[in-house]
Design a protein around this motif. Structure first.
Motif, PDB file in Angstrom:
ATOM      1  N   ASP A 282     -16.376  46.204  37.105  1.00 62.16           N
ATOM      2  CA  ASP A 282     -14.916  46.090  37.170  1.00 62.16           C
ATOM      3  C   ASP A 282     -14.207  47.291  36.525  1.00 62.16           C
ATOM      4  O   ASP A 282     -14.515  47.685  35.399  1.00 62.16           O
ATOM      5  N   GLY A 283     -13.291  47.881  37.297  1.00 62.15           N
ATOM      6  CA  GLY A 283     -12.506  49.007  36.800  1.00 62.15           C
ATOM      7  C   GLY A 283     -13.133  50.362  37.039  1.00 62.15           C
ATOM      8  O   GLY A 283     -12.470  51.390  36.853  1.00 62.15           O
ATOM      9  N   GLN A 284     -14.403  50.391  37.478  1.00 62.59           N
ATOM     10  CA  GLN A 284     -15.075  51.661  37.730  1.00 62.59           C
ATOM     11  C   GLN A 284     -14.885  52.088  39.192  1.00 62.59           C
ATOM     12  O   GLN A 284     -14.820  51.249  40.093  1.00 62.59           O
ATOM     13  N   GLU A 285     -14.828  53.394  39.408  1.00 65.81           N
ATOM     14  CA  GLU A 285     -14.785  53.906  40.766  1.00 65.81           C
ATOM     15  C   GLU A 285     -16.217  53.959  41.280  1.00 65.81           C
ATOM     16  O   GLU A 285     -17.085  54.571  40.653  1.00 65.81           O
TER      17      GLU A 285
ATOM     18  N   ARG B 118     -15.574  53.817  49.276  1.00 62.41           N
ATOM     19  CA  ARG B 118     -15.323  54.221  47.892  1.00 62.41           C
ATOM     20  C   ARG B 118     -14.071  53.510  47.399  1.00 62.41           C
ATOM     21  O   ARG B 118     -13.092  53.371  48.148  1.00 62.41           O
ATOM     22  N   GLY B 119     -14.095  53.041  46.170  1.00 59.51           N
ATOM     23  CA  GLY B 119     -12.919  52.388  45.622  1.00 59.51           C
ATOM     24  C   GLY B 119     -13.140  51.949  44.195  1.00 59.51           C
ATOM     25  O   GLY B 119     -14.211  52.177  43.613  1.00 59.51           O
ATOM     26  N   VAL B 120     -12.136  51.315  43.627  1.00 62.29           N
ATOM     27  CA  VAL B 120     -12.195  50.834  42.249  1.00 62.29           C
ATOM     28  C   VAL B 120     -12.617  49.372  42.267  1.00 62.29           C
ATOM     29  O   VAL B 120     -11.935  48.523  42.860  1.00 62.29           O
TER      30      VAL B 120
ATOM     31  N   SER C 268     -10.334  45.952  42.232  1.00 57.34           N
ATOM     32  CA  SER C 268      -8.977  46.107  42.772  1.00 57.34           C
ATOM     33  C   SER C 268      -8.833  45.302  44.054  1.00 57.34           C
ATOM     34  O   SER C 268      -9.799  45.098  44.798  1.00 57.34           O
TER      35      SER C 268
END
Length: 282
Positions: free
Chosen positions: A126-129, A145-147, A150
């Protein structure tokens, strides 16, 4: 009698790409008869060839079951495949990275997940790209790719097909410094390039506007790439070792043993070396 070598291609790329043309000439110089042949063409008698060299089979990941069945056909016919079919099967699923990690190779941190487990693995980041990619894929197909955590990325994940995936932290060094590709022919390093994504992207493939620059690797990068290849316990006819340097350390991203671009246009001598390696194995 001149030995005939099938250069396996795909229906969408039946003709060899320009970068492989130096290889065709090199094979002829080595006394071989290279012939482009679409691997899915049912009219081809593969036993009529003395060997098959994988080149632009760029759809194999979309038809993976069919591809492995084709490998079995070649095995049954006793037609040598370069690289050999056992190595190709092993390399076809990116879970080989975890095996190499167990053998001491530094890889980009990777977890394998499928189905509901994918959401579980992603929630732990959680919170990491992050990057999520299928274990059987090429050209960034179904790679996202994403966070983690989110809402936007949750929607992206919901639209992915039911496959087995690798989950990795995104390496910003790919955008800042580029991704290394080191080419080895018959176990020997020949040349290297750095691939960089287009502005605003993270994918280095030319399909997405990526660029390639011939570059000499540092001794540390070269040694790390060589160690990754040696960890297979084999000497492939050709190999491309892809990785990224993070905090001064080369991390393996992919070990490409099936159909990699080998950048012969940047280093024609490598084509001559591959032709010699093919001639010595058939």
């Amino acid at each position: 009698m001149t030995k005939r070598i099938a250069l396996a291609t795909s229906a969408e790329h039946a003709e060899l790409p320009p970068n492989d043309l130096p290889l065709v000439e090199a094979l002829r110089t080595a006394g071989l008869d290279p012939v482009a042949a679409v691997w899915t063409d049912p009219s081809i008698d593969w036993s009529a060839f003395d060997a098959v060299l994988l080149r632009s089979v760029w759809d194999y990941h979309r038809r993976y079951d069919e591809f492995t069945e084709w490998l079995a056909v070649l095995d049954k016919a006793g037609v040598p495949l370069l690289n050999d079919s056992g190595l190709v099967r092993w390399n076809g699923d990116k879970r080989y990275l975890l095996e190499l990690r167990e053998r001491g190779v530094a890889i980009v941190p990777s977890q394998v997940a499928a189905g509901a487990c994918l959401r579980e693995v992603v929630s732990g980041l959680d919170g990491q790209e992050i990057i999520v990619k299928p274990t059987v894929s090429a050209t960034a197909l179904h790679t996202v790719r994403g966070v983690a955590g989110s809402a936007e990325f949750e929607q992206v994940l919901a639209e992915l097909p039911e496959l087995v995936y690798l989950v990795q932290p995104f390496q910003p060094e790919i955008v800042a410094d580029g991704e290394w590709s080191l080419i080895f022919i018959d176990g020997e390093f020949t040349h290297a390039v750095v691939k960089r994504p287009a502005a605003g992207d993270y994918r280095v493939q030319d399909d997405f506007g990526g660029t390639v620059t011939p570059t000499e690797p540092t001794p540390a990068v070269l040694e790390s790439a060589r160690a990754a290849l040696q960890a297979t316990g084999r000497v492939p006819a050709y190999a491309r070792v892809d990785g990224v340097v993070v905090n001064g350390r080369f991390l393996l991203m992919e070990l490409e043993l099936i159909e990699p671009e080998l950048f012969f246009s940047q280093h024609p001598d490598a084509a001559l070396k591959l032709a010699a390696a093919v001639a010595s194995r058939v």
